[in-house]
Each structure stands twice: as C-alpha cells, then as structure tokens.
Design a protein around this motif. Structure first.
Motif, PDB file in Angstrom:
ATOM      1  N   ASP A  42      10.758  -0.849  -4.321  1.00 22.08           N
ATOM      2  CA  ASP A  42       9.973  -0.185  -5.409  1.00 22.08           C
ATOM      3  C   ASP A  42      11.277   0.670  -6.468  1.00 22.08           C
ATOM      4  O   ASP A  42      10.851   0.849  -7.641  1.00 22.08           O
ATOM      5  CB  ASP A  42       9.260   1.074  -4.732  1.00 22.08           C
ATOM      6  N   SER A  59       6.349  -6.555  -0.145  1.00 19.21           N
ATOM      7  CA  SER A  59       6.737  -5.478  -0.866  1.00 19.21           C
ATOM      8  C   SER A  59       7.259  -5.886  -2.122  1.00 19.21           C
ATOM      9  O   SER A  59       7.055  -5.452  -3.192  1.00 19.21           O
ATOM     10  CB  SER A  59       7.877  -4.832   0.140  1.00 19.21           C
ATOM     11  N   ASN A  65       5.488  -4.887  -6.006  1.00 22.07           N
ATOM     12  CA  ASN A  65       6.451  -4.117  -7.040  1.00 22.07           C
ATOM     13  C   ASN A  65       6.881  -5.029  -7.932  1.00 22.07           C
ATOM     14  O   ASN A  65       7.881  -4.672  -8.813  1.00 22.07           O
ATOM     15  CB  ASN A  65       7.541  -3.606  -6.109  1.00 22.07           C
TER      16      ASN A  65
END
Length: 181
Positions: free
Chosen positions: A85, A149, A153
């Motif tokens: 992120d 993840s 992102n």
C-alpha cells in the motif's frame, strides 16, 4: 529511477537485484542489511516479527527513495519489508520515477522444487545462516499473500512458474519497456 523488489522470503529478491545491478549498473540495498544494522546497533527489534520490522524500516526506506528521486539518482531496494500500500502511494506520487514490483513462486513451483531449487539456491548471492523451519505449505501461503497484496495495490507481480530464467527475462522486458536501458 527507483526500483523496489518485494516478495516473500527465499523467493529470489536478492538474486534478482544482483542481476539488475549487472544489467543496468544500478546499485541495490538489501532491506535485510538495514534490519540487521538496526538490530546490531541496539534497536529492540524482534527478528521474527515482520510487521514490527516493516513499521520501523518503512520511514527510512521511503526517505531513501524520495531523496534518490529528488536527486535524479537510480537505486534498487529489495526485501520483504516493502508494504504494497505504501509502494502504491509512492508510485502515484512519482509516476514515471518508480518501478515497483513483487515476485513470488507459484504453488506448483514450490511443490516441485522446494528442496532441489528453493532451499538449494537460497544462498547463491549471500551466505546467510538459516534455521529454516518453514514448510512448503507455509511458503505457498506467504507467496499467495504477497501476490494478493500486490494485485490489490496495483503493484506489478511476477510469478515464478516453471522456469526461473524465463521469469528474469520477463522482469528485464518489463523494465526495458519502462525505459530502463
């Protein structure tokens, strides 16, 4: 250009960073070295707590990236302590100045090559003292979490399937397309 290579442990980040250094003449920093520098310098970090290490390292790593961008310098950072992120935020802040990506093994690769390639070659660039207790199943979960993840992102993810050398060529092709010549 700032290049950052994230991924689960033992998936070839340091090896790939060395290959990028050889191809593009851009130096790299291993986040494991930063981590160990802090620990040996007296920081109370739990070497088994990746979340704690990431939280402590990220402000320093972000600062290194931003200084290199502002000074028009190139650098590669590699390690498992790169939060996707935060990479996304930097990628959005500095479009065209970053090439962030994560790498990971497919489940099939781990199941087929856990001992014969992954464990055998994990020290190919630097000799580390490992007390490997992860099972193939744990490694699969870690690699799948990194992939999830990364994709959530919008960080490029390269999955290492049948052939490691093909994966390296794919990374080179992607970087060459971003202007790293």
């Amino acid at each position: 250009m700032i290049m950052a290579i994230g991924g689960a442990g033992s998936c070839g980040k340091t090896f790939l960073a060395q290959k990028l250094l050889e191809r593009y003449a851009v130096p790299y920093i291993s986040l494991d070295h930063l981590k160990m520098g802090l620990i040996r310098g007296g920081e109370p970090l739990d070497v088994e707590n990746d979340a704690q290490i990431t939280q402590r390292l990220w402000p320093v790593v972000r600062g290194i990236m931003e200084v290199n961008i502002e000074n028009h310098q190139n650098i590669i950072l590699e390690g498992c302590y790169l939060p996707a992120d935060e990479l996304r935020r930097l990628q959005e802040k500095y479009p065209g100045e970053t090439a962030f990506f994560c790498i990971g093994f497919s489940a099939a690769y781990i199941n087929k090559y856990f001992d014969s390639r992954i464990i055998k070659y994990r020290n190919v660039i630097e000799t580390r003292l490992y007390d490997e207790t992860r099972s193939p199943e744990e490694m699969i979960r870690e690699n799948e979490a990194v992939k999830k993840s990364s994709l959530e992102n919008r960080i490029r993810f390269f999955e290492i399937g049948a052939d490691f050398n093909s994966f390296v060529r794919d990374v080179f092709d992607w970087l060459d397309g971003k202007g790293k010549k």
